[in-house]
Design an enzyme around this catalytic site. Structure first.
Site, mmCIF file in Angstrom:
data_model
loop_
_atom_site.group_PDB
_atom_site.id
_atom_site.type_symbol
_atom_site.label_atom_id
_atom_site.label_comp_id
_atom_site.label_asym_id
_atom_site.label_seq_id
_atom_site.Cartn_x
_atom_site.Cartn_y
_atom_site.Cartn_z
ATOM 1 N N SER A 154 0.835 -1.196 0.000
ATOM 2 C CA SER A 154 0.000 0.000 0.000
ATOM 3 C C SER A 154 0.874 1.253 0.000
ATOM 4 C CB SER A 154 -0.950 -0.053 1.202
ATOM 5 O OG SER A 154 -1.943 0.949 1.105
ATOM 6 N N ASP A 200 -9.140 -4.377 -5.846
ATOM 7 C CA ASP A 200 -8.644 -3.377 -4.900
ATOM 8 C C ASP A 200 -9.508 -2.119 -4.999
ATOM 9 O OD1 ASP A 200 -7.184 -1.543 -3.383
ATOM 10 O OD2 ASP A 200 -5.252 -2.325 -4.060
ATOM 11 N N HIS A 232 -7.232 -5.288 -1.772
ATOM 12 C CA HIS A 232 -6.065 -4.482 -1.421
ATOM 13 C C HIS A 232 -5.198 -5.155 -0.357
ATOM 14 C CE1 HIS A 232 -3.770 -0.782 -0.869
ATOM 15 N NE2 HIS A 232 -3.992 -0.831 0.443
#
Length: 285
Positions: A154, A200, A232
């Site tokens: 991320s 995601d 995600h």
């Protein structure tokens, strides 16, 4: 039967029997010849240990855990720093450390200074962690300072791109479902594999992973892997696809181990685990 019995005895004794690499051809090869099953395995041929670095001892990052092979007869190992995502701690990526270490890498899974640090800060912290690893860590003599890489999830993945742009001497970068407001990475000179997730909704592949990959120089060794039907947070739990391709990328570019090129080129076809894959194909150094 004798070989099996010998292996069992070595396992009981806490020892690992690992064939020597062909040092004359490539002094950085570590471990036996790979196979698809060895890449997907939860553990590789090296026994591992770990050491904790407290935030008090760290400088420029928030401390972390170093995972490393215990073998003393293989020379130095490449080093990899891994950063977590926004609001997350290093525990979110803890599964990956021993998995990669058991395949012949020294992995520094770090905490960030604060959990809200943005990608640019996380990139600087990844580099600070690598500097600590090779200069001050308890196993600094076992890390090759010329064979270093970054990974992150991320915002940590966005940080991996930041680190790669800032330090072109890195050997590899692997952003995992990365997030970053910057979409242009045309200055990156580090071989980079971007791993996105089809479903995601936080860092959608359309606005993050795909533009990141597309912006990387066309003549760079680069790859884009999209996890089929994944969210995600796919990198936060054990995932054989993530670890297999990450391992192949690190072996090929950190260790210059061309035995792993077969898993990258020709590119794999989409299947139940991969919805899309693009690759410029690994090039000889």
């Amino acid at each position: 039967m004798l070989a099996a019995a010998t292996a069992a005895l070595l396992a009981v004794a806490g020892l690992t029997l690992i064939p020597n690499a062909s040092a004359a051809e490539n002094p950085f090869e570590r471990g036996p010849a790979p196979s698809a099953s060895s890449l997907a395995a939860a553990r590789g041929p090296f026994a591992t240990s770990q050491v904790t670095v407290s935030s008090r001892d760290a400088s420029g990052f928030g401390g972390g855990t170093i995972y490393f092979p215990t073998s003393g007869g293989e020379g130095t190992f490449g080093g990899v720093a891994v950063a977590p995502g926004f609001t997350a701690s290093r525990s979110s990526m803890a599964w990956l450390g021993p998995r990669l270490a058991s395949q012949g890498f020294i992995v520094f899974n770090i905490d960030t200074i604060t959990r809200s640090d943005q990608p640019a800060s996380r990139g600087r912290q990844l580099l600070a962690a690598l500097d600590f690893l090779v200069e001050r860590s308890p196993i600094r003599d076992r890390v090759d300072p010329d064979r270093l890489a970054v990974m992150g999830h991320s915002m940590g993945g966005g940080g991996a791109l930041e680190a790669a742009e800032s330090r072109p001497t890195l050997r590899a970068a692997i952003p995992l479902t990365p997030w970053n407001l910057n979409k242009n990475w045309s200055r990156v000179q580090v071989p980079t594999m971007v791993i996105g997730a089809e479903r995601d909704t936080i860092a959608s592949v359309r606005s993050h992973s795909e533009p990141f990959f597309d912006s990387l120089p066309s003549d760079l060794d680069k790859a884009y892997l999209e996890l089929n039907n994944a969210s995600h947070f796919a990198p936060n739990i054990p995932n054989a696809t993530i670890s297999s391709f990450s391992l192949a990328w690190l072996k090929r570019f950190v260790d210059d181990d061309t035995r792993y090129e077969q898993f990258l080129c020709p590119p794999p076809r989409p299947d139940g685990e991969i919805s899309e894959y693009q690759d410029t194909c690994a090039r000889a150094s």
